[in-house]
Write an enzyme that holds these catalytic residues in place. Structure first.
Site, PDB file in Angstrom:
ATOM      1  N   LEU A 223      -5.701  -6.074   1.572  1.00 60.45           N
ATOM      2  CA  LEU A 223      -4.482  -5.848   2.350  1.00 60.45           C
ATOM      3  C   LEU A 223      -3.808  -4.551   1.935  1.00 60.45           C
ATOM      4  O   LEU A 223      -3.288  -3.816   2.790  1.00 60.45           O
ATOM      5  CB  LEU A 223      -3.522  -7.028   2.166  1.00 60.45           C
ATOM      6  CG  LEU A 223      -2.177  -6.923   2.891  1.00 60.45           C
ATOM      7  CD1 LEU A 223      -2.369  -6.762   4.401  1.00 60.45           C
ATOM      8  CD2 LEU A 223      -1.315  -8.151   2.591  1.00 60.45           C
ATOM      9  N   LYS A 224      -3.827  -4.236   0.647  1.00 57.82           N
ATOM     10  CA  LYS A 224      -3.192  -3.004   0.186  1.00 57.82           C
ATOM     11  C   LYS A 224      -3.817  -1.780   0.852  1.00 57.82           C
ATOM     12  O   LYS A 224      -3.118  -0.827   1.220  1.00 57.82           O
ATOM     13  CB  LYS A 224      -3.313  -2.893  -1.340  1.00 57.82           C
ATOM     14  CG  LYS A 224      -2.734  -1.605  -1.937  1.00 57.82           C
ATOM     15  CD  LYS A 224      -1.224  -1.518  -1.794  1.00 57.82           C
ATOM     16  CE  LYS A 224      -0.668  -0.167  -2.250  1.00 57.82           C
ATOM     17  NZ  LYS A 224      -0.820   0.075  -3.689  1.00 57.82           N
ATOM     18  N   LEU A 225      -5.124  -1.782   1.044  1.00 55.86           N
ATOM     19  CA  LEU A 225      -5.769  -0.655   1.714  1.00 55.86           C
ATOM     20  C   LEU A 225      -5.297  -0.523   3.153  1.00 55.86           C
ATOM     21  O   LEU A 225      -5.048   0.590   3.641  1.00 55.86           O
ATOM     22  CB  LEU A 225      -7.290  -0.822   1.677  1.00 55.86           C
ATOM     23  CG  LEU A 225      -7.966  -0.646   0.322  1.00 55.86           C
ATOM     24  CD1 LEU A 225      -9.469  -0.840   0.474  1.00 55.86           C
ATOM     25  CD2 LEU A 225      -7.671   0.719  -0.276  1.00 55.86           C
TER      26      LEU A 225
END
Length: 303
Positions: A184-186
């Site tokens: 999700l961070k990407l």
């Protein structure tokens, strides 16, 4: 299981006795790690810190025990937090520290899909309880305890790491098994870097067309396309205020991670490779230690 929790109001002053005070070891005291350390100590949690460059950890001696050996830092710790530059640095530090089996490992660095897989493998090999929880935010939100944690890991680990997450983050989003947080961070970073590069190129284009660049921000102000982030990064670019809230070197690393993730997922992404190239160019231009807003300096120059 997914869900969110917002940080409760503080119930204790720094150093006061609080219930369920885990002993915390933080590995990495750079731009993000140092303010996170102060927030953890300020929440009344016993804290030890280590950094590869020992001098960068010394200023934390007023709130934490500063140690030169990662193994000494984690000995007896309930929660080990990693906030380091990339996956290699994270894995090297944890391997050298060798936390005891059963220790909770709160991994907050941005390591990408492959890096997250490697942390999962190392945690399994060493018997560690991994919570993969990269954070959204830069230095100022870290100083304010206003980060957002994208946490992923076993449900039974939530209570163990919650005092630490509550100290550094105003919001924790639980998104699934360990590794989901890094994925999700990407996806979120794709938007963040698109915004920064888009503002840089909009301002550079205005200047190239003979228009005052500040008018771009004024035209956006208050409208549906505006945001505090657009205004703050745009103002930093125009004011040459490049003191690193998040270093461009890290942005270039993150851009490469998201481009690699898109390729590995079989997606025909067009912006991701362009972002990787743009930040790599700014890095090659010597702006790596400046804030990522310094990509504007490279956008302004001729190819």
């Amino acid at each position: 299981m997914t869900g969110t929790h917002d940080r409760p109001a503080p119930t204790a002053s720094p150093g006061a006795a609080v219930p369920d005070r885990p002993v915390v070891a933080l590995l990495g005291t750079g731009t993000m790690g140092a303010p996170m350390a102060r927030r953890i100590a300020g929440a009344g949690l016993p804290l030890r810190v280590w950094n590869r460059t020992a001098e960068r950890a010394r200023p934390l001696a007023d709130v934490a025990e500063v140690l030169d050996d990662p193994a000494a830092a984690v000995r007896g710790a309930d929660v080990v937090v990693t906030m380091l530059f990339d996956a290699d640095a994270v894995l090297d530090a944890v391997a050298a520290a060798a936390p005891a089996p059963g220790t909770a490992w709160l991994q907050t660095s941005t390591v990408g899909v492959d890096g997250a897989g490697r942390t999962v493998a190392l945690a399994r090999e060493r018997g560690l309880v991994l919570v993969d929880a990269p954070v959204l935010g830069t230095r100022q939100p870290a100083e304010q305890g206003a980060l957002t944690a994208l946490a992923s890991g076993p449900d039974e680990a939530r209570a163990r790491v919650r005092p630490v997450l509550d100290a550094v983050a105003q919001r924790t989003l639980w998104v699934g098994p360990a590794g989901a947080g890094s994925r999700l961070k990407l996806a979120v970073n794709a938007w963040v870097l698109t915004t920064v590069q888009g503002v840089a190129e909009s301002l550079a284009l205005a200047e190239g067309l003979g228009v005052e660049p500040a008018l771009v921000l004024e035209a956006l102000r208050g409208g549906a396309l505006d945001s505090p982030y657009v205004q703050s990064k745009g103002a930093a670019m125009l004011g040459a205020a490049f003191d690193p809230a998040f270093p461009l070197r890290g942005a270039a690393k993150d851009a490469a991670l998201l481009a690699a993730a898109g390729g590995a997922a079989g997606l025909d992404l067009r912006l991701a490779p362009a972002l990787e190239a743009a930040f790599a160019r700014a890095l090659a231009d010597g702006h790596g230690d400046l804030d990522m807003a310094a990509t504007y300096l490279s956008a302004r120059r001729a190819p």
